[in-house]
Design a protein around this motif. Structure first.
Motif, PDB file in Angstrom:
ATOM      1  N   HIS A   6       2.646   5.553 -45.772  1.00  0.00           N
ATOM      2  CA  HIS A   6       1.789   6.554 -46.422  1.00  0.00           C
ATOM      3  C   HIS A   6       1.658   7.847 -45.616  1.00  0.00           C
ATOM      4  O   HIS A   6       1.389   8.897 -46.188  1.00  0.00           O
ATOM      5  N   ARG A   7       1.815   7.740 -44.296  1.00  0.00           N
ATOM      6  CA  ARG A   7       1.642   8.924 -43.461  1.00  0.00           C
ATOM      7  C   ARG A   7       2.926   9.363 -42.766  1.00  0.00           C
ATOM      8  O   ARG A   7       2.970  10.436 -42.183  1.00  0.00           O
TER       9      ARG A   7
ATOM     10  N   ARG B 277      -4.676  10.236 -37.666  1.00  0.00           N
ATOM     11  CA  ARG B 277      -4.849  11.680 -37.842  1.00  0.00           C
ATOM     12  C   ARG B 277      -6.220  11.973 -38.434  1.00  0.00           C
ATOM     13  O   ARG B 277      -6.380  12.902 -39.198  1.00  0.00           O
TER      14      ARG B 277
ATOM     15  N   GLU C  89      -8.773   9.926 -43.874  1.00  0.00           N
ATOM     16  CA  GLU C  89      -7.850  10.358 -44.914  1.00  0.00           C
ATOM     17  C   GLU C  89      -7.740   9.251 -45.964  1.00  0.00           C
ATOM     18  O   GLU C  89      -7.831   8.062 -45.636  1.00  0.00           O
TER      19      GLU C  89
ATOM     20  N   ILE D 282      -5.080   8.204 -49.129  1.00  0.00           N
ATOM     21  CA  ILE D 282      -3.769   8.526 -49.693  1.00  0.00           C
ATOM     22  C   ILE D 282      -3.457   7.534 -50.799  1.00  0.00           C
ATOM     23  O   ILE D 282      -3.538   6.317 -50.597  1.00  0.00           O
TER      24      ILE D 282
END
Length: 629
Positions: free
Chosen positions: A267-268, A274, A277, A279
């Motif tokens: 997904h990243r 990070r 988040e 997603i």
């Protein structure tokens, strides 16, 4: 309002009651609730309001009404200590250092407390890991088979609630309870036919959270830890069984790490964190973790099989508690496996599937796109009377938006204006010129405006942001230009941050979403609320995006029907932090130029308190310097 609530109790059905700040909503619904002589369920959006009702309003009513009645305050299970889990916790065995400090404190308190509510432990940090190991969660509950069942704080809370006239819960518990009612030991709220939902504007978000599915690194680690504890607590003693448990737990942890690392990468594009988040999961991202998912479900199969084998050997009468604990853990392993398979199929069109990265945790989730049928079937239709109230329920002068989002077909409606005199108690400052909020220049311009406003209000302000990026940019400018103490969300727990703000003269609080509602600061400590941008939900958020798609698919206009109304209610809540009493006064400021440059800006302005609008900074100084009688 009290008259409308009394009529609802008499006639049944749904009452939608918007009552502006200062109306006295809680007393307005509590008086007819008590006088009805029925058991009434009160649900609030926040624990703060829940405790205010129980500790302040209920005692005042007992004295004022002269009518005998009983009341119980109920929180979610995780707020209460589990005496059995506390008994089992092995001093020093595989614990992190913090346990050495807090375990004796919790043990001593558990022998003295009447409620078992962790809120009594004011010195216990909100995020201390130890609490998760002693909390009375539904997953770990043994029900009537628990050796401490009669002393259990959740059992006692249930018994008190079942005998009470007024039962006070919060929306989190209300939804969690409705979601687990098929589990005999999951639910805690006694049956009620009359309900009052305060802060009802929060219900959709909370229902979205509780009527979904989730498998996380935390859930799997808690399962592994609890299985492992069977050996450290001496419940599994045979060397072969202990070895089998150890191998199964080791494999579960190894497969969990592999799966969630692959999930993050799919997904990243990276396993590295990070920040927070969410997603959306796609067929391709789900396919990218199919191999590691198969390994993880295999590890869960192994745990479940090992536990069931050991359970068959643990059948003597004096081993009943151990057998029940082993059976409970086997059930949990099976439930995680079932949820994981549902999440990875990602095929139910009524749900949106996504991965959430928060703190050190990774969560694979599915949330219902539309909760209206769920709220109607599991909450509203089960009640003879339901009152939904808040200071912010209407958009464009009507209840259409909230009725649609919560599945309310038929309802009586009442709107009551705030009793505060906003024309004298506040001004609304809209800067004459600001760059587009989507441009790179906006953060700098917002920072300069914030500094100039705070110079005139001498601090004493909430500055509310829609993103951490703008918060950090404005914070950097403000800290260089101002001498006022600046507190920033995330540096310390929320309750501690508010205490520091209230106690520090001329302080300023920079915050994001969680401070937009449910926060009260009465008096001179808060004389200004600044909002950087109109609080539109990010269209990149998976749940928001799915709801936009759903509305568009049925031929609707999602921006007008969903995004604008949702942002209007959020803005009303944010600006509503300022005036909480007849003697309060101050400055409301919205830095977003779209209030004046876009057609939909008129909808926002029409929904705001009727304070005079000013465009010059000097007008703020003039207003604040004027006498207020």
């Amino acid at each position: 309002m009290a008259g409308a609530v009394a009529s609802a109790f008499k006639d049944g059905g749904v009452l939608l009651a918007e009552a502006g700040t200062g109306t006295g909503k809680t007393l307005a619904y509590l008086v007819p609730a008590v006088l009805s002589r029925q058991r009434v369920l009160i649900s609030t959006g926040t624990k703060n309001l829940q405790e205010q009702i129980f500790f302040k309003d209920i005692p005042a009513l007992r004295e004022a009404l002269g009518v005998p009645f009983t009341a119980t305050c109920m929180k979610g299970r995780a707020n209460y200590v589990c005496l059995h889990r506390l008994d089992q916790l092995n001093d020093g065995a595989g614990m992190i250092a913090a346990h050495d400090v807090f375990l004796p404190i919790i043990r001593d308190w558990s022998t003295r407390t009447q409620t078992g509510d962790r809120a009594e432990l004011e010195d216990l940090p909100e995020d201390v890991p130890l609490w998760n190991e002693v909390a009375a969660t539904a997953d770990t509950c043994l029900g009537t088979e628990c050796p401490r069942y009669d002393e259990c704080f959740v059992t006692r809370m249930r018994q008190r609630a079942a005998e009470s006239d007024v039962v006070i819960v919060n929306h989190h518990l209300l939804c969690a309870d409705a979601a687990v009612r098929q589990n005999a030991f999951g639910e805690v709220i006694p049956p009620c036919t009359h309900a009052i939902l305060d802060e009802a504007h929060q219900l959709e978000d909370i229902a979205t959270q509780y009527f979904g599915f989730s498998v996380s690194t935390y859930r799997l680690e808690e399962l592994a830890r609890d299985v492992e504890r069977l050996t450290t607590a001496g419940l599994v003693t045979e060397p072969r069984d202990r070895d089998q448990i150890a191998k199964a737990v080791e494999r579960l942890r190894d497969r969990t790490r592999g799966f969630f690392n692959d999930l993050a990468y799919a997904h990243r594009g990276s396993e590295r964190a990070r920040g927070e988040e969410r997603i959306r999961t796609t067929p391709s991202s789900a396919a990218g973790v199919s191999e590691s998912a198969a390994y993880l479900t295999g590890a869960l199969d192994l745990v479940e099989a090992a536990l069931k084998t050991i359970q068959l050997k643990t059948s003597a009468p004096d081993e009943t508690s151990a057998a029940d604990q082993i059976a409970s853990l086997a059930r949990r392993a099976g439930e995680v496996r079932t949820d994981l398979r549902f999440l990875l199929r990602a095929s139910d069109p009524d749900y949106v599937y996504f991965v959430e990265f928060r703190g050190r945790g990774v969560f694979l989730r599915a949330s219902p796109i539309d909760v209206s049928a769920i709220v109607r079937d599991l909450l509203l239709d089960k009640m003879r009377t339901t009152v939904l109230t808040s200071a912010t329920l209407t958009v464009d002068g009507g209840f259409g938006y909230i009725r649609d989002r919560l599945g309310i077909r038929h309802a009586t409606e009442i709107r009551l204006p705030s009793e505060f005199d906003f024309e004298r108690q506040a001004v609304l400052y809209l800067p004459p010129r600001m760059p587009d909020p989507r441009s790179q220049e906006f953060a700098g311009a917002a920072g300069r405006q914030v500094v100039e406003i705070l110079k005139r209000t001498h601090g004493r302000a909430f500055v509310l942001f829609t993103s951490y990026a703008t918060l950090r940019a404005v914070q950097a400018l403000a800290e260089m230009a101002l001498d006022y103490p600046i507190f920033v969300q995330g540096t310390v727990p929320r309750t501690q941050l508010l205490k520091q703000f209230r106690a520090t003269p001329h302080s300023v609080l920079f915050a994001t979403a969680s401070f937009w509602q449910g926060v009260d600061v009465v008096g001179d400590a808060l004389s200004c609320v600044i909002v950087d941008k109109l609080p539109f939900a990010s269209p990149g958020d998976p749940v928001t995006a799915a709801r936009i798609d759903s509305i568009r698919a049925r031929g609707g206009e999602p921006f007008d029907e969903y995004q604008v109304p949702l942002a209007i209610l959020a803005l009303q809540q944010g600006l509503g932090r300022l005036i909480r009493h007849r003697r309060d006064r101050g400055v409301l400021a919205v830095l977003d130029p779209r209030l004046r440059t876009k057609g939909y800006g008129r909808r926002f302005l029409a929904s705001l308190p009727p304070a005079p609008v000013v465009h010059e900074l000097d007008s703020l100084s003039t207003f604040l310097a004027a006498d207020f009688v």
